[in-house]
Write an enzyme that holds these catalytic residues in place. Structure first.
Site, PDB file in Angstrom:
ATOM      1  N   CYS A 291       0.823  -1.214   0.000  1.00  0.00           N
ATOM      2  CA  CYS A 291       0.000   0.000   0.000  1.00  0.00           C
ATOM      3  C   CYS A 291       0.855   1.261   0.000  1.00  0.00           C
ATOM      4  CB  CYS A 291      -0.952  -0.008   1.189  1.00  0.00           C
ATOM      5  SG  CYS A 291      -0.140  -0.124   2.803  1.00  0.00           S
ATOM      6  N   GLU A 388      -3.980   3.327  -7.980  1.00  0.00           N
ATOM      7  CA  GLU A 388      -3.118   2.331  -7.357  1.00  0.00           C
ATOM      8  C   GLU A 388      -3.092   1.061  -8.200  1.00  0.00           C
ATOM      9  OE1 GLU A 388      -2.317   1.034  -2.787  1.00  0.00           O
ATOM     10  OE2 GLU A 388      -4.387   0.842  -3.482  1.00  0.00           O
TER      11      GLU A 388
END
Length: 494
Positions: A291, A388
């Site tokens: 992340c 992402e």
């Protein structure tokens, strides 16, 4: 416990109520690694009922803090005892290298010890100065209740520990739902908690898909808090589902993290080598399935060409393969779907004008591998820069001024982490102060401390994990006011 009995409720391992199972695949070759129970809403209900009974009628919420801390420390010791076994299982399940799996076990042990020490060192509450000797006022902290802990597939054991350790330290009970892709080490962690002496019903586990298991936990009226780590879309669904019962919600939803390199950081050969090396680490550890991955390299134009050329040269030499094989530096992606997602982002970037400097393809052979990829000449209109990817893809953008570097780094809907590389300490601190990200590294990338909060701004989520704030997420605050000399008020004439 048999392979298919991976649901744990009320101190008993069981199969799914429906009898359904799921195959867990080894991402290195797509073979079956294990078979687990495929839980459903009925299994989630049973686990919540066990957690509710253990909280309302059991001893754990009222167990002295010293005893709770001792259990957390015993769990940390058991993790270290089984370090090699668990690290190997994490490597095979999630696809990371064996050394990464071992390091994860060490970090999990550290988290359990940190929260044990944190609660053991606390006082009996915060005394409030009332200005009167006849009034005693104290603010105390109590457990929230039943916690639903929903964890991601990239760091299954680590992310579970960041939730389980503070939840237990605060005196809560919980139901944990690991990702259906990587549930195996969470099963082991529940076994170790039981071995450490945790009472039945305090810790519960349901293996299964986000829908229905996670969805049921988020809406269940007997759940008091939902802590979710995962994608933005799923996180917003959790938040909406929890709203009807006004649960406490903590969300960690990923990031699109800038790694800003100023030319002065590369003024010496040692500085240049370090900055390039760390840019590789930032982007390609665990195949970019992190992340906080530094997937956006923002480098000063005066050194850009040289920096990218060396970065691409080293990226091409990264040894990919099964994480348990000697010499492997980068493992596979977790699934076929994740690899296809990565490929789609790269294809779109190339169509939008990005220049491929390294990677950009599958290697031959089985498994879900994708070569570490460097995309130069990127800009903010590209999806690969805005969204992402969660794969081994590094985009490169350039800047000429400090203000432009800050503007680029902050031009994101996320705000989890970022880094600044500069030999000028004043500049580094100045830029770090301007970045809107929950963690900012100066001349480093990726390290974290269990005693320091972790979480982000914007679409990276709400709430914090780790640190004192990570413990506070699992507590309710209560004010206890005592009148030591009660007397009639005479507000009403009577």
């Amino acid at each position: 416990m048999s392979e298919q009995k991976t649901i744990y409720a009320g101190g008993t391992w069981r199969a799914a109520a429906s009898g359904a199972t799921r195959e867990v695949l080894d991402p290195a070759d797509a073979t079956v690694l294990a078979v687990v129970a495929e839980g459903g809403a009925a299994d989630a209900d049973a686990a919540v009922a066990a957690a509710r009974a253990a909280f309302d009628d059991g001893a754990w919420p009222r167990t002295p803090v010293a005893e709770r801390a001792a259990l957390l420390r015993r769990t940390a010791d058991l993790l270290q005892r089984d370090r090699e076994r668990i690290g190997l299982l994490e490597s095979r399940d999630a696809g990371k290298t064996l050394e990464e799996g071992r390091v994860d076990v060490d970090c999990v042990s550290d988290a359990f010890r940190y929260f044990a020490d944190l609660v053991a060192g606390e006082g009996a509450g915060r005394v409030v100065d009332t200005g009167s000797p006849e009034i005693h006022s104290v603010v105390v902290h109590e457990p929230v209740g039943v916690c639903a802990l929903i964890t991601p597939w990239n760091y299954p054991l680590l992310q579970a520990s960041w939730k389980i350790a503070p939840a237990l330290a605060a005196g809560n009970t919980f139901v944990v739902k690991p990702s259906e892709l990587t549930p195996l080490t969470t099963v082991v962690l529940l076994e170790l908690l039981a071995e450490a002496g945790l009472p039945a019903g305090v810790a519960n586990l349901v293996t299964g898909a986000g829908d229905p298991v996670g969805a049921r936990l988020a809406t269940h009226p007997d759940v008091d808090l939902v802590s979710f780590t995962g994608g933005f879309t799923s996180g917003t669904k959790v938040m909406r589902a929890a709203a009807d019962t006004v649960k406490k919600v903590a969300l960690e939803l990923g990031g699109k993290n800038p790694n800003v390199v100023f030319a002065d950081a590369c003024a010496t050969e040692e500085g240049f080598d370090t900055a390039v090396d760390q840019a590789l680490n930032a982007a390609f550890i665990h195949s970019g399935q992190v992340c906080s991955a530094g997937s956006r390299l923002i480098v000063e134009e005066s050194v850009r060409s040289r920096f990218v050329a060396e970065l691409a040269r080293r990226a091409e030499k990264i040894r990919i393969g099964r994480g348990t094989d000697a010499g492997v530096e980068c493992g596979p992606l977790v699934s076929a779907a994740q690899r296809e997602r990565t490929e789609s982002y790269v294809a779109a970037a190339l169509a939008d004008g990005a220049v491929l400097r390294a990677g950009g393809e599958r290697p031959p052979g089985p498994g879900y591998f994708y070569r570490p990829t460097v995309l130069d000449r990127c800009h903010r209109r590209m999806r690969v820069v805005r969204e992402e990817v969660f794969g081994p893809v590094l985009t490169v953008e350039g800047f000429r001024t400090e203000a432009e570097a800050v503007a680029l780094a902050n031009d994101t809907e996320y705000g989890l982490a970022g880094a600044v590389w500069s030999a000028d300490a004043d500049r580094a601190r100045r830029v770090a102060g301007l970045l809107r990200h929950g963690t900012v590294w100066i001349n480093d990338f990726h390290p974290y401390l269990p005693q320091a909060e972790w979480g982000g701004f914007g679409k990276s989520g709400i709430g914090r994990e780790l640190g004192p704030s990570g413990l506070a997420e699992y507590r309710e605050t209560k004010h206890v006011y005592t009148n030591l000399a009660p007397r009639p008020v005479r507000w009403f004439a009577g």
